[in-house]
Design a protein around this motif. Structure first.
Motif, PDB file in Angstrom:
ATOM      1  N   ILE A  13       1.311  -1.405   0.227  1.00  0.00           N
ATOM      2  CA  ILE A  13      -0.515  -0.115   0.701  1.00  0.00           C
ATOM      3  C   ILE A  13       0.539   1.413  -0.023  1.00  0.00           C
ATOM      4  O   ILE A  13       1.948   0.822   0.668  1.00  0.00           O
ATOM      5  N   THR A  14       1.026   2.190  -0.894  1.00  0.00           N
ATOM      6  CA  THR A  14       1.032   3.772  -0.936  1.00  0.00           C
ATOM      7  C   THR A  14       0.403   4.811  -0.267  1.00  0.00           C
ATOM      8  O   THR A  14      -0.483   4.700  -1.449  1.00  0.00           O
ATOM      9  N   VAL A  15       0.743   5.843  -0.002  1.00  0.00           N
ATOM     10  CA  VAL A  15      -0.568   7.049   0.328  1.00  0.00           C
ATOM     11  C   VAL A  15       0.599   7.822   0.784  1.00  0.00           C
ATOM     12  O   VAL A  15       1.510   8.043   0.737  1.00  0.00           O
ATOM     13  N   ARG A  16      -0.095   8.633  -0.026  1.00  0.00           N
ATOM     14  CA  ARG A  16       0.230  10.183  -0.654  1.00  0.00           C
ATOM     15  C   ARG A  16      -0.431  11.572   0.612  1.00  0.00           C
ATOM     16  O   ARG A  16      -1.211  10.853   0.495  1.00  0.00           O
ATOM     17  N   ILE A  17       0.171  12.055   1.279  1.00  0.00           N
ATOM     18  CA  ILE A  17      -0.573  12.484   2.578  1.00  0.00           C
ATOM     19  C   ILE A  17      -0.177  14.586   2.056  1.00  0.00           C
ATOM     20  O   ILE A  17       1.113  14.211   2.748  1.00  0.00           O
ATOM     21  N   PRO A  18      -0.663  14.757   1.152  1.00  0.00           N
ATOM     22  CA  PRO A  18      -0.125  16.521   1.724  1.00  0.00           C
ATOM     23  C   PRO A  18      -0.300  17.350   3.008  1.00  0.00           C
ATOM     24  O   PRO A  18      -0.958  16.768   3.333  1.00  0.00           O
ATOM     25  N   PHE A  19       0.633  17.766   2.632  1.00  0.00           N
ATOM     26  CA  PHE A  19       0.824  18.998   3.991  1.00  0.00           C
ATOM     27  C   PHE A  19       0.976  20.445   3.416  1.00  0.00           C
ATOM     28  O   PHE A  19       1.083  20.086   2.286  1.00  0.00           O
ATOM     29  N   ALA A  20       0.392  21.226   4.039  1.00  0.00           N
ATOM     30  CA  ALA A  20       0.232  22.710   3.841  1.00  0.00           C
ATOM     31  C   ALA A  20       2.173  23.016   2.992  1.00  0.00           C
ATOM     32  O   ALA A  20       2.098  24.123   2.529  1.00  0.00           O
ATOM     33  N   ASN A  21       3.023  23.006   3.440  1.00  0.00           N
ATOM     34  CA  ASN A  21       4.724  22.990   2.858  1.00  0.00           C
ATOM     35  C   ASN A  21       5.426  22.069   3.107  1.00  0.00           C
ATOM     36  O   ASN A  21       5.004  21.209   3.993  1.00  0.00           O
ATOM     37  N   ALA A  22       6.212  22.491   2.609  1.00  0.00           N
ATOM     38  CA  ALA A  22       7.834  21.092   3.065  1.00  0.00           C
ATOM     39  C   ALA A  22       8.176  20.309   4.628  1.00  0.00           C
ATOM     40  O   ALA A  22       8.448  19.520   4.803  1.00  0.00           O
ATOM     41  N   LYS A  23       7.994  21.744   5.048  1.00  0.00           N
ATOM     42  CA  LYS A  23       8.490  21.714   6.431  1.00  0.00           C
ATOM     43  C   LYS A  23       7.930  21.151   7.147  1.00  0.00           C
ATOM     44  O   LYS A  23       8.035  19.999   7.751  1.00  0.00           O
ATOM     45  N   HIS A  24       6.198  21.230   6.918  1.00  0.00           N
ATOM     46  CA  HIS A  24       5.213  20.306   7.634  1.00  0.00           C
ATOM     47  C   HIS A  24       5.841  19.038   7.335  1.00  0.00           C
ATOM     48  O   HIS A  24       5.245  18.217   8.326  1.00  0.00           O
ATOM     49  N   ALA A  25       5.149  18.409   5.842  1.00  0.00           N
ATOM     50  CA  ALA A  25       5.467  17.449   5.665  1.00  0.00           C
ATOM     51  C   ALA A  25       6.832  16.396   6.763  1.00  0.00           C
ATOM     52  O   ALA A  25       6.605  15.076   6.959  1.00  0.00           O
ATOM     53  N   GLU A  50       8.162  13.922  -0.559  1.00  0.00           N
ATOM     54  CA  GLU A  50       8.205  14.501  -2.903  1.00  0.00           C
ATOM     55  C   GLU A  50       8.061  15.953  -2.062  1.00  0.00           C
ATOM     56  O   GLU A  50       6.600  16.316  -2.382  1.00  0.00           O
ATOM     57  N   ASP A  51       8.291  16.992  -1.683  1.00  0.00           N
ATOM     58  CA  ASP A  51       8.098  18.168  -1.792  1.00  0.00           C
ATOM     59  C   ASP A  51       7.259  18.277  -0.531  1.00  0.00           C
ATOM     60  O   ASP A  51       7.659  18.150   0.953  1.00  0.00           O
ATOM     61  N   ASN A  52       6.367  19.184  -0.586  1.00  0.00           N
ATOM     62  CA  ASN A  52       5.343  18.873   0.300  1.00  0.00           C
ATOM     63  C   ASN A  52       4.243  17.899   0.784  1.00  0.00           C
ATOM     64  O   ASN A  52       3.359  17.344   1.967  1.00  0.00           O
ATOM     65  N   ILE A  53       4.399  16.501   0.091  1.00  0.00           N
ATOM     66  CA  ILE A  53       4.601  15.446   0.306  1.00  0.00           C
ATOM     67  C   ILE A  53       4.487  14.423   1.103  1.00  0.00           C
ATOM     68  O   ILE A  53       5.827  13.863   0.886  1.00  0.00           O
ATOM     69  N   LEU A  54       3.802  13.615   2.259  1.00  0.00           N
ATOM     70  CA  LEU A  54       5.143  12.655   2.872  1.00  0.00           C
ATOM     71  C   LEU A  54       4.396  11.223   2.044  1.00  0.00           C
ATOM     72  O   LEU A  54       2.961  11.233   2.249  1.00  0.00           O
ATOM     73  N   VAL A  55       5.304  10.602   1.703  1.00  0.00           N
ATOM     74  CA  VAL A  55       5.051   9.485   1.034  1.00  0.00           C
ATOM     75  C   VAL A  55       5.506   8.039   1.996  1.00  0.00           C
ATOM     76  O   VAL A  55       6.521   8.013   2.127  1.00  0.00           O
TER      77      VAL A  55
END
Length: 98
Positions: A13-25, A50-55
């Motif tokens: 399973i792969t999950v991609r969680i977007p955050f407001a910015n790269a620092k938060h991710a 991936e930038d602001n996305i936690l994978v």
């Protein structure tokens, strides 16, 4: 009972969680990756940014275990997001007291 080496069907399973910015991710990744998996012989976890996305990619021996691991991960993400929302931006804005 087969060992991990004998098991041929892993579930991924792969999950991609977007955050407001790269620092938060990056903060979320750092906080979550400290906790090791309870069953390392049955669960493999890889966290990346991936930038602001936690994978997050989970590979497990059973579908049930995949569901449990994903649920625990999402609970951790929820806690991190709520903590950042409550304290992150506010603490960054306030000048430090010398």
């Amino acid at each position: 009972m087969p060992t991990v080496d004998q098991q041929t069907e892993w579930h991924t399973i792969t999950v991609r969680i977007p955050f407001a910015n790269a620092k938060h991710a990056a903060t979320a990744k750092q906080v979550i990756e400290v906790d090791r998996e309870l069953q390392p012989q049955a669960v493999r976890r890889v966290l990346s940014l991936e930038d602001n996305i936690l994978v997050a990619t989970f590979t497990t021996l059973t579908v049930r275990l995949a569901r449990l691991v994903l649920n625990a991960f999402l609970e951790n993400v929820d806690l991190v997001v709520r903590t950042i929302s409550e304290f992150g931006e506010e603490s960054e804005r306030q000048p430090s007291q010398a």
